[in-house]
Structures are given as structure tokens and as C-alpha cells.
Scaffold this motif. Sequence first.
Motif, PDB file in Angstrom:
ATOM      1  N   LYS A   6       3.163  -8.499   1.243  1.00 18.57           N
ATOM      2  CA  LYS A   6       3.455  -7.069   1.162  1.00 18.57           C
ATOM      3  C   LYS A   6       4.739  -6.715   1.884  1.00 18.57           C
ATOM      4  O   LYS A   6       5.479  -5.831   1.456  1.00 18.57           O
ATOM      5  CB  LYS A   6       2.279  -6.244   1.703  1.00 18.57           C
ATOM      6  N   GLN A   7       5.041  -7.393   2.985  1.00 19.35           N
ATOM      7  CA  GLN A   7       6.314  -7.173   3.664  1.00 19.35           C
ATOM      8  C   GLN A   7       6.638  -8.375   4.515  1.00 19.35           C
ATOM      9  O   GLN A   7       5.774  -9.180   4.833  1.00 19.35           O
ATOM     10  CB  GLN A   7       6.274  -5.899   4.514  1.00 19.35           C
ATOM     11  N   ALA A   8       7.921  -8.487   4.877  1.00 18.46           N
ATOM     12  CA  ALA A   8       8.340  -9.583   5.729  1.00 18.46           C
ATOM     13  C   ALA A   8       8.299  -9.105   7.174  1.00 18.46           C
ATOM     14  O   ALA A   8       8.606  -7.952   7.459  1.00 18.46           O
ATOM     15  CB  ALA A   8       9.750 -10.033   5.371  1.00 18.46           C
ATOM     16  N   ILE A   9       7.930 -10.000   8.093  1.00 24.30           N
ATOM     17  CA  ILE A   9       7.795  -9.561   9.475  1.00 24.30           C
ATOM     18  C   ILE A   9       9.143  -9.426  10.179  1.00 24.30           C
ATOM     19  O   ILE A   9       9.203  -8.967  11.310  1.00 24.30           O
ATOM     20  CB  ILE A   9       6.873 -10.490  10.297  1.00 24.30           C
ATOM     21  N   ASP A  10      10.245  -9.819   9.484  1.00 23.69           N
ATOM     22  CA  ASP A  10      11.533  -9.633  10.156  1.00 23.69           C
ATOM     23  C   ASP A  10      12.182  -8.308   9.780  1.00 23.69           C
ATOM     24  O   ASP A  10      12.674  -7.602  10.650  1.00 23.69           O
ATOM     25  CB  ASP A  10      12.486 -10.815   9.914  1.00 23.69           C
ATOM     26  N   ASP A  11      12.178  -7.941   8.518  1.00 26.89           N
ATOM     27  CA  ASP A  11      12.816  -6.673   8.172  1.00 26.89           C
ATOM     28  C   ASP A  11      11.819  -5.554   7.878  1.00 26.89           C
ATOM     29  O   ASP A  11      12.191  -4.380   7.853  1.00 26.89           O
ATOM     30  CB  ASP A  11      13.778  -6.837   6.993  1.00 26.89           C
ATOM     31  N   ASP A  12      10.521  -5.930   7.672  1.00 22.12           N
ATOM     32  CA  ASP A  12       9.491  -4.907   7.451  1.00 22.12           C
ATOM     33  C   ASP A  12       9.850  -3.928   6.349  1.00 22.12           C
ATOM     34  O   ASP A  12       9.585  -2.738   6.460  1.00 22.12           O
ATOM     35  CB  ASP A  12       9.214  -4.130   8.753  1.00 22.12           C
ATOM     36  N   CYS A  13      10.492  -4.420   5.268  1.00 18.28           N
ATOM     37  CA  CYS A  13      10.941  -3.502   4.229  1.00 18.28           C
ATOM     38  C   CYS A  13       9.801  -2.994   3.360  1.00 18.28           C
ATOM     39  O   CYS A  13       9.747  -1.820   3.052  1.00 18.28           O
ATOM     40  CB  CYS A  13      11.981  -4.175   3.331  1.00 18.28           C
ATOM     41  N   ASN A  14       8.904  -3.901   2.935  1.00 21.52           N
ATOM     42  CA  ASN A  14       7.800  -3.506   2.056  1.00 21.52           C
ATOM     43  C   ASN A  14       8.346  -2.915   0.764  1.00 21.52           C
ATOM     44  O   ASN A  14       7.897  -1.875   0.314  1.00 21.52           O
ATOM     45  CB  ASN A  14       6.923  -2.483   2.802  1.00 21.52           C
ATOM     46  N   GLN A  15       9.364  -3.580   0.170  1.00 16.88           N
ATOM     47  CA  GLN A  15      10.013  -3.042  -1.019  1.00 16.88           C
ATOM     48  C   GLN A  15      10.105  -4.039  -2.167  1.00 16.88           C
ATOM     49  O   GLN A  15      10.128  -3.639  -3.329  1.00 16.88           O
ATOM     50  CB  GLN A  15      11.453  -2.602  -0.688  1.00 16.88           C
ATOM     51  N   THR A  16      10.157  -5.338  -1.849  1.00 19.90           N
ATOM     52  CA  THR A  16      10.474  -6.322  -2.883  1.00 19.90           C
ATOM     53  C   THR A  16       9.480  -6.295  -4.038  1.00 19.90           C
ATOM     54  O   THR A  16       9.871  -6.298  -5.209  1.00 19.90           O
ATOM     55  CB  THR A  16      10.535  -7.735  -2.276  1.00 19.90           C
ATOM     56  N   GLY A  17       8.175  -6.262  -3.723  1.00 21.12           N
ATOM     57  CA  GLY A  17       7.159  -6.244  -4.769  1.00 21.12           C
ATOM     58  C   GLY A  17       7.321  -5.043  -5.683  1.00 21.12           C
ATOM     59  O   GLY A  17       7.333  -5.168  -6.918  1.00 21.12           O
ATOM     60  N   GLN A  18       7.454  -3.899  -5.056  1.00 23.85           N
ATOM     61  CA  GLN A  18       7.563  -2.662  -5.821  1.00 23.85           C
ATOM     62  C   GLN A  18       8.815  -2.641  -6.694  1.00 23.85           C
ATOM     63  O   GLN A  18       8.766  -2.272  -7.881  1.00 23.85           O
ATOM     64  CB  GLN A  18       7.575  -1.455  -4.868  1.00 23.85           C
ATOM     65  N   MET A  19       9.954  -3.077  -6.121  1.00 23.80           N
ATOM     66  CA  MET A  19      11.202  -3.098  -6.895  1.00 23.80           C
ATOM     67  C   MET A  19      11.113  -4.076  -8.051  1.00 23.80           C
ATOM     68  O   MET A  19      11.588  -3.802  -9.160  1.00 23.80           O
ATOM     69  CB  MET A  19      12.369  -3.485  -5.985  1.00 23.80           C
ATOM     70  N   THR A  20      10.497  -5.248  -7.800  1.00 29.48           N
ATOM     71  CA  THR A  20      10.377  -6.254  -8.857  1.00 29.48           C
ATOM     72  C   THR A  20       9.582  -5.692 -10.016  1.00 29.48           C
ATOM     73  O   THR A  20       9.954  -5.859 -11.189  1.00 29.48           O
ATOM     74  CB  THR A  20       9.693  -7.530  -8.321  1.00 29.48           C
ATOM     75  N   ALA A  21       8.480  -5.026  -9.709  1.00 28.75           N
ATOM     76  CA  ALA A  21       7.651  -4.447 -10.770  1.00 28.75           C
ATOM     77  C   ALA A  21       8.441  -3.413 -11.564  1.00 28.75           C
ATOM     78  O   ALA A  21       8.357  -3.358 -12.799  1.00 28.75           O
ATOM     79  CB  ALA A  21       6.401  -3.810 -10.170  1.00 28.75           C
ATOM     80  N   ALA A  22       9.226  -2.604 -10.848  1.00 28.78           N
ATOM     81  CA  ALA A  22      10.011  -1.566 -11.529  1.00 28.78           C
ATOM     82  C   ALA A  22      11.064  -2.181 -12.442  1.00 28.78           C
ATOM     83  O   ALA A  22      11.253  -1.744 -13.577  1.00 28.78           O
ATOM     84  CB  ALA A  22      10.672  -0.668 -10.487  1.00 28.78           C
ATOM     85  N   LEU A  23      11.733  -3.244 -11.946  1.00 32.80           N
ATOM     86  CA  LEU A  23      12.788  -3.869 -12.753  1.00 32.80           C
ATOM     87  C   LEU A  23      12.223  -4.509 -14.017  1.00 32.80           C
ATOM     88  O   LEU A  23      12.873  -4.539 -15.062  1.00 32.80           O
ATOM     89  CB  LEU A  23      13.517  -4.930 -11.919  1.00 32.80           C
ATOM     90  N   LEU A  24      10.979  -5.038 -13.897  1.00 32.24           N
ATOM     91  CA  LEU A  24      10.378  -5.701 -15.050  1.00 32.24           C
ATOM     92  C   LEU A  24       9.580  -4.722 -15.905  1.00 32.24           C
ATOM     93  O   LEU A  24       9.124  -5.067 -16.989  1.00 32.24           O
ATOM     94  CB  LEU A  24       9.438  -6.824 -14.572  1.00 32.24           C
ATOM     95  N   ASP A  25       9.400  -3.517 -15.383  1.00 34.82           N
ATOM     96  CA  ASP A  25       8.524  -2.521 -16.009  1.00 34.82           C
ATOM     97  C   ASP A  25       7.106  -3.074 -16.149  1.00 34.82           C
ATOM     98  O   ASP A  25       6.442  -2.921 -17.176  1.00 34.82           O
ATOM     99  CB  ASP A  25       9.078  -2.100 -17.386  1.00 34.82           C
ATOM    100  N   TRP A  26       6.652  -3.736 -15.090  1.00 37.49           N
ATOM    101  CA  TRP A  26       5.296  -4.278 -15.030  1.00 37.49           C
ATOM    102  C   TRP A  26       4.448  -3.409 -14.121  1.00 37.49           C
ATOM    103  O   TRP A  26       4.989  -2.799 -13.183  1.00 37.49           O
ATOM    104  CB  TRP A  26       5.301  -5.697 -14.440  1.00 37.49           C
ATOM    105  N   PRO A  27       3.125  -3.363 -14.318  1.00 35.45           N
ATOM    106  CA  PRO A  27       2.258  -2.653 -13.370  1.00 35.45           C
ATOM    107  C   PRO A  27       2.221  -3.397 -12.034  1.00 35.45           C
ATOM    108  O   PRO A  27       2.505  -4.596 -11.964  1.00 35.45           O
ATOM    109  CB  PRO A  27       0.881  -2.688 -14.040  1.00 35.45           C
ATOM    110  N   GLN A  28       1.894  -2.671 -10.960  1.00 35.27           N
ATOM    111  CA  GLN A  28       1.863  -3.303  -9.648  1.00 35.27           C
ATOM    112  C   GLN A  28       0.558  -2.977  -8.916  1.00 35.27           C
ATOM    113  O   GLN A  28       0.059  -1.875  -8.984  1.00 35.27           O
ATOM    114  CB  GLN A  28       3.061  -2.855  -8.807  1.00 35.27           C
TER     115      GLN A  28
END
Lengths: 254, 85
Positions: free
Chosen positions: A123-145
Motif C-alpha cells: 500500500k505504501q513504501a516506508i521511506d516515502d510513505d506516498c501511498n500513490q503507486t497502486g492508485q496511479m497504476t490503476a488509473a493509467l490502465l483504467d483498471w478497478p482497484q
Amino acid sequence: MSARVLVGVKRVIDYAVKIRVRPDHTGVVTDGVKHSMNPFCEIAVEEAVRLKEKKLVKEIVAVSCGPQQVQETIRTALAMGADRGIHVEVSGKDYDALGPLQVSKIMAALAKKEEADLIILGKQAIDDDCNQTGQMTAALLDWPQGTFASELTLEGGMLKVVREIDGGLETIKIKMPAVVTADLRLNTPRYATLPNIMKAKKKKIANVKPADLGVDVTSRLEVLKVDEPPQRQAGVKVETVEDLVVKLKEAGRI
Amino acid sequence: MTNPLRGEVIRLYKNLLYLGREYPKGTAYFRERLKAAFMKNKDVTDPEKIQKLIDRGDFVIKELEALYFLRKYRAMKKRYYEPEH
């Protein structure tokens, strides 16, 4: 089922290490510091391996972006049960600036290239704590998340995801292909023991560059400064309740 | 006469040494104690006894894995979740 799962794993500074900010305040000290797989990524790999053990998924591909050293992290994923790895080579300044936007573009390109049916990320990386990669990937692919997943089940061609949200749990059903991000309570990751690491040496890790995938890794962000959090002031001990009241009055609290 | 279990003992030692890299009190501390523990039993020749010791070693491996997992889980829980969880 002939599903292929893509699992993203990130090499981060080990969770138990005491972080130190570099003297020039441009980042944290990483040279000579113990690195390991992001704990949430471990949970993601474990979930993929469990799906494979239940025969719901045919192949697990572990992906990591970064310099030569991330191959260690991919090897750990292979030792845990992934079938093959993909090392996306990013180094130097590009690696320092690599963030969720670039990684999600890479994951999306790989998902299309490898014809993946499921992407599992931490869900997020412990160094940057972004919590964005999963959500962005789904949006770029137009896949459900299905993010913050604490339980994952395959029912027909659909995924049932129990999500950890503020105030409780939410159960959703999403169509495959989909992106899932793993939360802490999804599973208990297995330890990559030495025999497993040895066996994993036979598994292949493919090398690929972001340009090969048509991805531009320039960052739109610039880190201006990195500082340590302010030092905690030492507490003051008082002897009696009267003293406490006096101190609070002095501090203007009452 | 080389004991057939020699390979197993060496395998166990290597596995424990690998696990010891993550030991909270430090790799050196772990390695010292690991070596001492193995050296204490170096003159055992009875295969049954050796197998028992190997089983004990495998148990220690499981205990270490559990220790590492709990440590990590508790650290993550403390850092990322509200106390009520």
C-alpha cells in the motif's frame, strides 16, 4: 486459471535502521545502510504466492525499479515463490527522483506487455510513505482497484476485496484485471530462508530500461530540503498536584 | 568415519548464520553464541542424539522467524495505525 500476477517490490532502507539526514539536507544517508524489501511489498508477494499455491494464478512476475542493487530485492521475491523477475534499470539522478508517477507508468507499460491479469503492490513504501503507486497504476490502465486490502478472494472472474478504511472494513467486488494494494493484515509473509534463496538463483531476472517501455522517467517534483523532525522537549516531573496546577498556570494552560 | 548427518548439521549452521544477520542484538553477538552452541556438541556421535539436536536447531529457526515477523509487524502497526486498532 491462467492468470498472471505482477508484483511490485521496492528496495528501501530497512525498517529497523535509525535514519539520519545527510549533512547537506538533500536527503537521508543511504550509503552503507542496511536495505531490504518494503514490508508492505513482502505482504504483496506473499499474497501472490498464496494465490499460486491455491492454483488460482499461474505465474508470478516480481518487478523492481532501480540500480543494480534492487536485484537483491527481486531475488528475495523469487525466494518467496515468484517465478521470474523483471529489473527495470534506473540509476543515478533518475533513481533519486523516481516516484510513484514514474513507477506507475512503468508498471502500466509492463502490465500491458506481460498481459497481466492482476497487479499486487504494497500500500505504501516506508521511506516515502506516498501511498500513490497502486492508485496511479490503476488509473493509467483504467483498471478497478482494491486498495488497503486485508482480505482477497477470487470468485469466478471477480475479486472480492475487504478493505481497511477509517471506521471499519469495506467489502467490494471488482472485475479482473485489477490492481490491489496490500495492507498490514492481509497475511503473514514467509521468511526467505537460505535454501530458498539458493533455489531462486536458477530463476530468471530480465533487464529492461524505461525507454524500452516508452516511459519517460523525468520527475515533476524537486526536493528542496530534508530535515529531521523537531527534537522532543524533555518532560517536566512534578511532585504534587499543587505543583502541577502551578506549572500549568505558568504555561498559560489554565 | 564421516557421520552421514554431517551435511545436515552444516546446512543447519549455514541457515542459522543467514538468519542471524537480522538478529536485533547484532550479527556478531548471534554468531558467537551460535558457534559456542554448536561447539558444545561437537563430540556427539550417536545419530539419534544428533537428529534430536538438529530438530532443536530447526525449532530455533522457526522461533527466529516468528521473532522477526512479530518485531516487524509491531513496528509497522505502531507507525501506521491508530492505537484503537
